[in-house]
Scaffold this motif. Structure first.
Motif, PDB file in Angstrom:
ATOM      1  N   THR A  55       0.822  -1.217   0.000  1.00 22.14           N
ATOM      2  CA  THR A  55       0.000   0.000   0.000  1.00 22.14           C
ATOM      3  C   THR A  55       0.856   1.268   0.000  1.00 22.14           C
ATOM      4  O   THR A  55       0.379   2.337   0.389  1.00 22.14           O
ATOM      5  CB  THR A  55      -0.948   0.009   1.209  1.00 22.14           C
ATOM      6  N   GLN A  56       2.091   1.154  -0.437  1.00 25.42           N
ATOM      7  CA  GLN A  56       2.972   2.322  -0.492  1.00 25.42           C
ATOM      8  C   GLN A  56       2.501   3.331  -1.535  1.00 25.42           C
ATOM      9  O   GLN A  56       1.922   2.964  -2.563  1.00 25.42           O
ATOM     10  CB  GLN A  56       4.399   1.883  -0.828  1.00 25.42           C
ATOM     11  N   THR A  57       2.775   4.607  -1.278  1.00 20.38           N
ATOM     12  CA  THR A  57       2.458   5.640  -2.267  1.00 20.38           C
ATOM     13  C   THR A  57       3.306   5.483  -3.520  1.00 20.38           C
ATOM     14  O   THR A  57       2.908   5.900  -4.599  1.00 20.38           O
ATOM     15  CB  THR A  57       2.678   7.038  -1.673  1.00 20.38           C
ATOM     16  N   ARG A  58       4.502   4.891  -3.357  1.00 15.86           N
ATOM     17  CA  ARG A  58       5.334   4.512  -4.499  1.00 15.86           C
ATOM     18  C   ARG A  58       5.679   3.039  -4.291  1.00 15.86           C
ATOM     19  O   ARG A  58       6.463   2.690  -3.412  1.00 15.86           O
ATOM     20  CB  ARG A  58       6.605   5.355  -4.545  1.00 15.86           C
ATOM     21  N   LEU A  59       5.065   2.183  -5.079  1.00 14.95           N
ATOM     22  CA  LEU A  59       5.275   0.753  -4.907  1.00 14.95           C
ATOM     23  C   LEU A  59       6.691   0.356  -5.315  1.00 14.95           C
ATOM     24  O   LEU A  59       7.241   0.902  -6.278  1.00 14.95           O
ATOM     25  CB  LEU A  59       4.278  -0.042  -5.745  1.00 14.95           C
ATOM     26  N   PRO A  60       7.297  -0.594  -4.601  1.00 15.73           N
ATOM     27  CA  PRO A  60       8.590  -1.115  -5.048  1.00 15.73           C
ATOM     28  C   PRO A  60       8.417  -1.950  -6.307  1.00 15.73           C
ATOM     29  O   PRO A  60       7.338  -2.501  -6.560  1.00 15.73           O
ATOM     30  CB  PRO A  60       9.043  -1.977  -3.869  1.00 15.73           C
ATOM     31  N   ASP A  61       9.471  -2.060  -7.092  1.00 13.06           N
ATOM     32  CA  ASP A  61       9.435  -2.900  -8.289  1.00 13.06           C
ATOM     33  C   ASP A  61       9.702  -4.361  -7.947  1.00 13.06           C
ATOM     34  O   ASP A  61       9.235  -5.258  -8.650  1.00 13.06           O
ATOM     35  CB  ASP A  61      10.473  -2.405  -9.300  1.00 13.06           C
ATOM     36  N   GLU A  62      10.477  -4.584  -6.886  1.00 12.42           N
ATOM     37  CA  GLU A  62      10.807  -5.932  -6.432  1.00 12.42           C
ATOM     38  C   GLU A  62      10.762  -5.982  -4.913  1.00 12.42           C
ATOM     39  O   GLU A  62      11.074  -4.994  -4.248  1.00 12.42           O
ATOM     40  CB  GLU A  62      12.229  -6.333  -6.818  1.00 12.42           C
ATOM     41  N   ILE A  63      10.397  -7.135  -4.379  1.00  8.57           N
ATOM     42  CA  ILE A  63      10.598  -7.434  -2.962  1.00  8.57           C
ATOM     43  C   ILE A  63      11.360  -8.744  -2.911  1.00  8.57           C
ATOM     44  O   ILE A  63      10.864  -9.781  -3.365  1.00  8.57           O
ATOM     45  CB  ILE A  63       9.267  -7.562  -2.199  1.00  8.57           C
ATOM     46  N   VAL A  64      12.586  -8.686  -2.407  1.00  8.66           N
ATOM     47  CA  VAL A  64      13.420  -9.884  -2.299  1.00  8.66           C
ATOM     48  C   VAL A  64      13.524 -10.242  -0.824  1.00  8.66           C
ATOM     49  O   VAL A  64      14.101  -9.488  -0.032  1.00  8.66           O
ATOM     50  CB  VAL A  64      14.816  -9.654  -2.909  1.00  8.66           C
ATOM     51  N   ILE A  65      12.948 -11.378  -0.453  1.00  8.77           N
ATOM     52  CA  ILE A  65      12.896 -11.810   0.944  1.00  8.77           C
ATOM     53  C   ILE A  65      14.114 -12.672   1.240  1.00  8.77           C
ATOM     54  O   ILE A  65      14.277 -13.748   0.672  1.00  8.77           O
ATOM     55  CB  ILE A  65      11.599 -12.576   1.227  1.00  8.77           C
ATOM     56  N   ALA A  66      14.980 -12.166   2.112  1.00  3.60           N
ATOM     57  CA  ALA A  66      16.210 -12.866   2.512  1.00  3.60           C
ATOM     58  C   ALA A  66      15.899 -13.654   3.780  1.00  3.60           C
ATOM     59  O   ALA A  66      15.861 -13.093   4.875  1.00  3.60           O
ATOM     60  CB  ALA A  66      17.331 -11.865   2.747  1.00  3.60           C
ATOM     61  N   ASP A  67      15.684 -14.949   3.637  1.00  2.00           N
ATOM     62  CA  ASP A  67      15.157 -15.802   4.705  1.00  2.00           C
ATOM     63  C   ASP A  67      16.284 -16.670   5.280  1.00  2.00           C
ATOM     64  O   ASP A  67      16.767 -17.591   4.620  1.00  2.00           O
ATOM     65  CB  ASP A  67      14.025 -16.662   4.140  1.00  2.00           C
ATOM     66  N   ASP A  68      16.648 -16.388   6.523  1.00  2.00           N
ATOM     67  CA  ASP A  68      17.782 -17.057   7.169  1.00  2.00           C
ATOM     68  C   ASP A  68      17.388 -18.416   7.767  1.00  2.00           C
ATOM     69  O   ASP A  68      17.840 -18.773   8.852  1.00  2.00           O
ATOM     70  CB  ASP A  68      18.360 -16.144   8.248  1.00  2.00           C
ATOM     71  N   GLY A  69      16.525 -19.161   7.053  1.00  2.00           N
ATOM     72  CA  GLY A  69      16.219 -20.526   7.462  1.00  2.00           C
ATOM     73  C   GLY A  69      14.892 -20.712   8.170  1.00  2.00           C
ATOM     74  O   GLY A  69      14.775 -21.595   9.036  1.00  2.00           O
ATOM     75  N   SER A  70      13.877 -19.910   7.831  1.00  2.89           N
ATOM     76  CA  SER A  70      12.571 -20.035   8.487  1.00  2.89           C
ATOM     77  C   SER A  70      11.902 -21.369   8.185  1.00  2.89           C
ATOM     78  O   SER A  70      12.192 -22.033   7.195  1.00  2.89           O
ATOM     79  CB  SER A  70      11.648 -18.898   8.044  1.00  2.89           C
ATOM     80  N   ARG A  71      10.948 -21.711   9.035  1.00  2.00           N
ATOM     81  CA  ARG A  71      10.179 -22.949   8.874  1.00  2.00           C
ATOM     82  C   ARG A  71       9.184 -22.814   7.718  1.00  2.00           C
ATOM     83  O   ARG A  71       9.022 -21.758   7.116  1.00  2.00           O
ATOM     84  CB  ARG A  71       9.437 -23.271  10.170  1.00  2.00           C
ATOM     85  N   ALA A  72       8.475 -23.919   7.463  1.00  3.48           N
ATOM     86  CA  ALA A  72       7.563 -23.990   6.316  1.00  3.48           C
ATOM     87  C   ALA A  72       6.394 -23.021   6.436  1.00  3.48           C
ATOM     88  O   ALA A  72       5.816 -22.619   5.419  1.00  3.48           O
ATOM     89  CB  ALA A  72       7.043 -25.422   6.150  1.00  3.48           C
ATOM     90  N   ASP A  73       6.010 -22.612   7.664  1.00  6.47           N
ATOM     91  CA  ASP A  73       4.871 -21.695   7.791  1.00  6.47           C
ATOM     92  C   ASP A  73       5.169 -20.340   7.166  1.00  6.47           C
ATOM     93  O   ASP A  73       4.262 -19.669   6.649  1.00  6.47           O
ATOM     94  CB  ASP A  73       4.427 -21.543   9.249  1.00  6.47           C
TER      95      ASP A  73
END
Length: 275
Positions: A28-46
């Motif tokens: 819902t940003q006033t200027r949407l990002p072009d990409e969202i890169v989620i850097a996940d340090d080993g989270s579970r399946a949920d």
């Protein structure tokens, strides 16, 4: 010159509800990002399941990438480098998965961004009670501000560029990886994060000062780029003293490139393209 496209580099670990709220705020940003890169340090399946659900809700035009590696302890520098390697945008804004951005967050960062500079922001700390209520009730209009009693929550857009070259220029530690923006080419110049940082703390200070040693100046985003940091118990900080000294040594020795950094993931990416 200001950036034409921007990626959010979003670090997370085993807190899917917080990450969900952050993604909702980014949608819902006033200027949407072009990409969202989620850097996940080993989270579970949920966490994986929640990300897949949120991908279906994302506004058209936002590419969401989930970069994950096995949970072998706090290895944030490694997963951030792996994630930087898949970013395609020319500008990157780094954000933590427990820091909810105000709706002008991306707009404010891009307003202050300049060639040859990085942008450091601050955060608003939310209490335990406030964090619990936000997680229960979601991002209702003006709900976050009820729990923000800090001047860091103020937004005055016309002051942002006036203060950017002057505010907190000499504070060595006034740089937080949970709210910082930089050009992709600048982080590649210094070879990304130093992967010798294992355990909590100070990998962001090391990165920023290597960029400064490479000639990238600091701009501080005051009265904008607001993020609301949800309360949580502190991580294991047994490496804090060691990592802090390592960062201070990097500053003192004017290091520029990380010996063990992002370049190996970029080489792998190019090799895969050639196959």
């Amino acid at each position: 010159m200001q950036p034409e496209n921007v990626a959010i580099l979003l670090a997370t670990y085993n807190w899917p509800r917080a990450l969900e709220l952050v993604l909702e705020a980014l949608f819902t940003q006033t200027r949407l990002p072009d990409e969202i890169v989620i850097a996940d340090d080993g989270s579970r399946a949920d966490t994986q399941g929640m990300i897949e659900r949120m991908k279906a809700k994302a506004p058209q035009g936002i590419a969401i990438k989930h970069v994950w590696h096995e949970d072998l302890g706090f290895r944030k520098s490694i997963i951030l480098n792996q994630s930087v390697a898949v970013v395609e945008s020319e500008y990157i804004i780094e954000l933590d998965g427990d820091c909810i951005p105000e709706k002008h967050f991306v707009e404010d960062h891009l307003r202050v961004a300049r060639e040859g500079a990085y942008v450091a922001g601050s955060r608003v700390m939310i209490s335990s009670k406030g964090s619990a209520m936000i997680q229960e009730h979601g991002l209702q209009k003006s709900f976050l501000k009820r729990f923000a009693n800090s001047a860091n929550a103020w937004r005055v857009s016309f002051l942002q560029n006036i203060l950017a070259p002057y505010y907190k220029q000499n504070n060595l530690l006034a740089n937080r990886g949970c709210n910082i923006g930089f050009w992709r080419k600048d982080i590649l110049t210094v070879n990304g994060y130093d992967e010798s940082y294992i355990g909590w703390g100070h990998e962001d200070i090391d990165l920023i000062y290597r960029m400064r040693n490479a000639g990238v100046r600091k701009r501080f985003l005051k009265f904008g780029g607001v993020v609301y940091h949800l309360y949580h118990n502190k991580e294991d900080r047994s490496k804090d003293t060691f990592n802090k000294q390592k960062a201070l040594d990097a500053i003192k020795e004017k290091r520029i490139r990380a010996a063990d950094g992002v370049d190996k993931y970029l080489r792998t990416k190019e090799e895969q393209k050639d196959k």
